[in-house]
Design an enzyme around this catalytic site. Structure first.
Site, PDB file in Angstrom:
ATOM      1  N   LYS A  83       0.979  -0.914   0.037  1.00 53.79           N
ATOM      2  CA  LYS A  83      -0.217  -0.095   0.360  1.00 53.79           C
ATOM      3  C   LYS A  83       0.908   1.191   0.009  1.00 53.79           C
ATOM      4  O   LYS A  83       0.143   2.029  -0.735  1.00 53.79           O
ATOM      5  CB  LYS A  83      -1.131   0.223   1.874  1.00 53.79           C
ATOM      6  CG  LYS A  83      -2.285  -1.002   0.836  1.00 53.79           C
ATOM      7  CD  LYS A  83      -3.196  -0.492   2.063  1.00 53.79           C
ATOM      8  CE  LYS A  83      -4.259  -1.629   2.149  1.00 53.79           C
ATOM      9  NZ  LYS A  83      -5.504  -1.355   2.941  1.00 53.79           N
ATOM     10  N   ASP A 119     -10.517   3.046   1.427  1.00 53.95           N
ATOM     11  CA  ASP A 119     -10.396   2.504   3.023  1.00 53.95           C
ATOM     12  C   ASP A 119     -11.462   3.288   3.685  1.00 53.95           C
ATOM     13  O   ASP A 119     -12.087   2.993   4.592  1.00 53.95           O
ATOM     14  CB  ASP A 119      -8.925   2.170   3.802  1.00 53.95           C
ATOM     15  CG  ASP A 119      -8.560   0.747   2.947  1.00 53.95           C
ATOM     16  OD1 ASP A 119      -9.719  -0.065   2.836  1.00 53.95           O
ATOM     17  OD2 ASP A 119      -7.157   0.248   3.281  1.00 53.95           O
TER      18      ASP A 119
HETATM   19  N1  LIG Z   1     -11.994  -5.142   7.461  1.00 56.98           N
HETATM   20  C1  LIG Z   1     -11.481  -4.188   6.594  1.00 56.98           C
HETATM   21  O1  LIG Z   1     -11.723  -4.117   5.301  1.00 56.98           O
HETATM   22  C2  LIG Z   1      -9.658  -4.211   6.510  1.00 56.98           C
HETATM   23  C3  LIG Z   1      -8.946  -3.727   5.966  1.00 56.98           C
HETATM   24  C4  LIG Z   1      -7.633  -3.082   6.469  1.00 56.98           C
HETATM   25  C5  LIG Z   1      -6.929  -3.969   7.844  1.00 56.98           C
HETATM   26  N2  LIG Z   1      -7.862  -4.624   8.032  1.00 56.98           N
HETATM   27  C6  LIG Z   1      -7.326  -5.689   9.143  1.00 56.98           C
HETATM   28  O2  LIG Z   1      -6.286  -4.890  10.251  1.00 56.98           O
HETATM   29  C7  LIG Z   1      -5.336  -5.498  10.399  1.00 56.98           C
HETATM   30  C8  LIG Z   1      -4.078  -4.261  10.285  1.00 56.98           C
HETATM   31  O3  LIG Z   1      -3.947  -4.514   8.995  1.00 56.98           O
HETATM   32  P1  LIG Z   1      -2.881  -2.926   8.577  1.00 56.98           P
HETATM   33  O4  LIG Z   1      -2.991  -3.359   7.162  1.00 56.98           O
HETATM   34  O5  LIG Z   1      -2.874  -1.951   9.822  1.00 56.98           O
HETATM   35  O6  LIG Z   1      -1.632  -4.145   9.120  1.00 56.98           O
HETATM   36  P2  LIG Z   1      -0.405  -3.220   9.649  1.00 56.98           P
HETATM   37  O7  LIG Z   1       0.456  -2.299   9.139  1.00 56.98           O
HETATM   38  O8  LIG Z   1       0.672  -4.671   9.458  1.00 56.98           O
HETATM   39  O9  LIG Z   1      -0.264  -3.301  11.425  1.00 56.98           O
HETATM   40  C9  LIG Z   1      -0.451  -4.209  12.142  1.00 56.98           C
HETATM   41  C10 LIG Z   1      -0.925  -3.548  13.764  1.00 56.98           C
HETATM   42  O10 LIG Z   1      -1.225  -4.267  14.265  1.00 56.98           O
HETATM   43  C11 LIG Z   1      -0.190  -4.332  15.872  1.00 56.98           C
HETATM   44  N3  LIG Z   1      -0.199  -6.015  16.390  1.00 56.98           N
HETATM   45  C12 LIG Z   1       0.911  -6.736  15.603  1.00 56.98           C
HETATM   46  N4  LIG Z   1       0.978  -7.896  16.290  1.00 56.98           N
HETATM   47  C13 LIG Z   1       0.457  -7.408  17.362  1.00 56.98           C
HETATM   48  C14 LIG Z   1       0.692  -7.872  18.784  1.00 56.98           C
HETATM   49  N5  LIG Z   1       0.820  -9.474  19.033  1.00 56.98           N
HETATM   50  N6  LIG Z   1      -0.171  -8.149  19.683  1.00 56.98           N
HETATM   51  C15 LIG Z   1       0.043  -5.802  19.904  1.00 56.98           C
HETATM   52  N7  LIG Z   1      -0.129  -5.228  18.771  1.00 56.98           N
HETATM   53  C16 LIG Z   1       0.331  -5.834  17.415  1.00 56.98           C
HETATM   54  C17 LIG Z   1       1.386  -3.578  14.888  1.00 56.98           C
HETATM   55  O11 LIG Z   1       1.823  -2.977  16.147  1.00 56.98           O
HETATM   56  P3  LIG Z   1       3.408  -2.278  15.757  1.00 56.98           P
HETATM   57  O12 LIG Z   1       3.358  -1.108  15.272  1.00 56.98           O
HETATM   58  O13 LIG Z   1       3.636  -2.378  17.112  1.00 56.98           O
HETATM   59  O14 LIG Z   1       4.130  -3.442  15.398  1.00 56.98           O
HETATM   60  C18 LIG Z   1       0.340  -2.419  14.094  1.00 56.98           C
HETATM   61  O15 LIG Z   1       0.038  -1.287  14.626  1.00 56.98           O
HETATM   62  C19 LIG Z   1      -5.613  -6.794   9.625  1.00 56.98           C
HETATM   63  O16 LIG Z   1      -6.074  -7.875  10.562  1.00 56.98           O
HETATM   64  C20 LIG Z   1      -5.977  -6.657   8.375  1.00 56.98           C
HETATM   65  O17 LIG Z   1      -6.760  -8.274   8.055  1.00 56.98           O
HETATM   66  C21 LIG Z   1      -8.852  -4.936   7.751  1.00 56.98           C
END
Ligand SMILES: NC(=O)c1ccc[n+]([C@@H]2O[C@H](COP(=O)([O-])OP(=O)(O)OC[C@H]3O[C@@H](n4cnc5c(N)ncnc54)[C@H](OP(=O)(O)O)[C@@H]3O)[C@@H](O)[C@H]2O)c1
Length: 292
Positions: A83, A119
Site C-alpha cells: 500500500k 479504505d
Molecule cells: N476490514 C477491512 O476492510 C480491513 C482493512 C484493512 C486491514 N484490515 C485488517 O486490519 C489488520 C491490520 O492491518 P494493517 O494493514 O494495518 O497491518 P499493519 O500495517 O501490519 O499493522 C499491524 C498493527 O497490528 C499491531 N500488532 C501486530 N501484532 C501485535 C501484537 N501481538 N500485539 C499488539 N499489537 C500488534 C502492530 O503493532 P506494531 O506497530 O507494534 O507492530 C500494528 O499496529 C489486519 O488484521 C487486516 O486484515 C481489515
C-alpha cells in the site's frame, strides 16, 4: 502472475468489453476480493473478471507497469505489503491517498495510473451502518499500521476526538504527525489506555491481534472495555474475534471487519465501472465464503 486471459471467468461475447481488475498482494491466496467483485460484476450485468495476483515486493514495479500498459486492465486493488510502496510507482495520487501515505485502489484516467484510497470511505460507510453520532465523540483506535491511518482519517472527518494506542508507541507518534492536518490525534501511553477505553464511545481494533493465523490474545488490557458505546474489529477472519465476543457479551454494539471490507470494495468497483455497487450482493458473497 497469470496472463489475464478469461479462463475460469466470465466469458465475453465477441467484441464486448470486459472490465478486468486485479489485486496486487503478497500473499494473495486467501483474499475475499475475487468472489466479492465477481459477484458484483454478475449482479450488475457487467462482463467482468477480477484476479488476485501474488506479487512479491521485488515484482511490484513490473506488475504496475503491466497494469499501466495493458489496456484490458481497468484497475486494481492494492493490499499488504504494497500500500505504501505503490504510491511511488503511479503517475499521480489523489489528495486522500497523499494524506494517508497509502494507496489501496488503482484507476486509469486518460492513460494515467492514479493511486486512490477507498479504505477511508469504506470505514466511514461502515460507521454509518451503526448510526453513531461521532461528532465530538471519544474514539480510541488500537494499532498504528495502514488500516489505522484510514480509520483515524475517517474519524477525523466525522469530527471525533481520536486517541491512538499502539504496541510500538513511536509508530503511533508518526501516525499522529502524518495525519495532523486533519485534526489533533492523541497518542496514549500504555498506562493511560484502560481509562481512555472505558470512557470511549467507540473502540476500533485495527491491529492484527485475533486474526486467524495471526497474533493471539487481546489487543487490550485484561477485562477492559468501553462502559457504553460500540466496539469495531477490522479483523474479519474469524468473523467474531474474542474482542467482539467479549464486547457483545457486555451488551455493547459490535461490528466485525466485513462491513469495511465490503464498502471499500464497493467504492473501488464504482470508481472502475461508473456503476453503483451492489453492496448487498457483495456482502453476501463474502459471508458465504467465510462460512465455516
Ligand atoms: N476490514 C477491512 O476492510 C480491513 C482493512 C484493512 C486491514 N484490515 C485488517 O486490519 C489488520 C491490520 O492491518 P494493517 O494493514 O494495518 O497491518 P499493519 O500495517 O501490519 O499493522 C499491524 C498493527 O497490528 C499491531 N500488532 C501486530 N501484532 C501485535 C501484537 N501481538 N500485539 C499488539 N499489537 C500488534 C502492530 O503493532 P506494531 O506497530 O507494534 O507492530 C500494528 O499496529 C489486519 O488484521 C487486516 O486484515 C481489515
Amino acid at each position: 502472475v497469470p496472463d489475464g486471459s478469461d479462463a475460469g471467468g466470465t466469458t465475453a461475447a465477441a467484441g464486448a468489453r470486459v472490465v478486468r481488475a486485479v489485486l496486487l498482494a503478497h500473499p494473495a491466496g486467501h483474499s475475499l476480493s475475487p468472489v466479492m467483485h465477481d459477484a458484483a460484476f454478475a449482479a450488475s450485468g457487467i462482463l467482468g473478471r477480477y484476479q488476485a495476483w501474488d506479487v512479491p515486493p521485488a515484482a511490484l514495479a513490473g506488475a504496475v507497469a503491466r497494469l499501466r500498459d495493458d489496456e484490458r486492465l481497468w484497475g486494481a486493488n492494492v493490499t499488504v505489503p504494497h500500500k505504501e510502496a505503490v504510491a511511488a510507482l503511479v503517475d499521480e495520487c489523489t489528495p486522500l491517498a497523499l494524506r494517508l501515505g497509502a494507496v489501496n485502489t488503482l484507476l486509469k484516467r486518460g492513460g494515467r495510473l492514479v493511486g486512490d484510497n477507498t479504505d477511508v470511505e469504506g470505514f466511514a460507510r461502515a460507521m454509518a451502518e451503526l448510526e453513531l453520532d461521532l461528532r465530538a465523540a471519544r474514539a480510541v483506535v488500537l494499532g498504528a499500521g495502514g488500516a489505522a491511518r484510514a480509520v483515524v482519517a475517517a474519524l477525523q472527518d466525522a469530527g471525533a476526538h481520536v486517541a491512538v494506542a499502539n504496541r510500538t508507541r513511536e509508530r503511533a507518534v508518526r501516525l499522529a504527525a502524518a495525519l495532523a492536518s486533519g485534526g489533533r490525534v492523541e497518542v496514549l501511553h500504555a498506562g493511560a489506555v484502560a481509562e481512555a477505553v472505558r470512557g470511549a464511545a467507540l473502540l476500533v481494533n485495527t491491529t492484527s491481534v485475533g486474526m486467524q493465523g495471526g497474533p493471539t490474545g487481546s489487543p487490550l488490557p485484561e477485562g477492559v472495555l468501553p462502559r457504553e458505546g460500540a466496539v469495531v474489529d477490522l479483523v474479519y477472519r474469524p468473523r467474531r474475534t474474542p474482542l467482539v465476543e467479549r464486547a457483545a457479551a457486555a451488551g455493547l454494539i459490535v461490528q466485525d471487519g466485513i462491513a469495511m471490507l465490503v464498502h471499500q470494495g464497493a467504492r473501488a468497483f464504482e470508481r472502475w465501472t461508473g456503476h453503483p455497487a451492489p453492496v448487498t450482493v457483495m456482502r453476501a458473497a463474502v459471508e458465504r465464503e467465510l462460512e465455516p
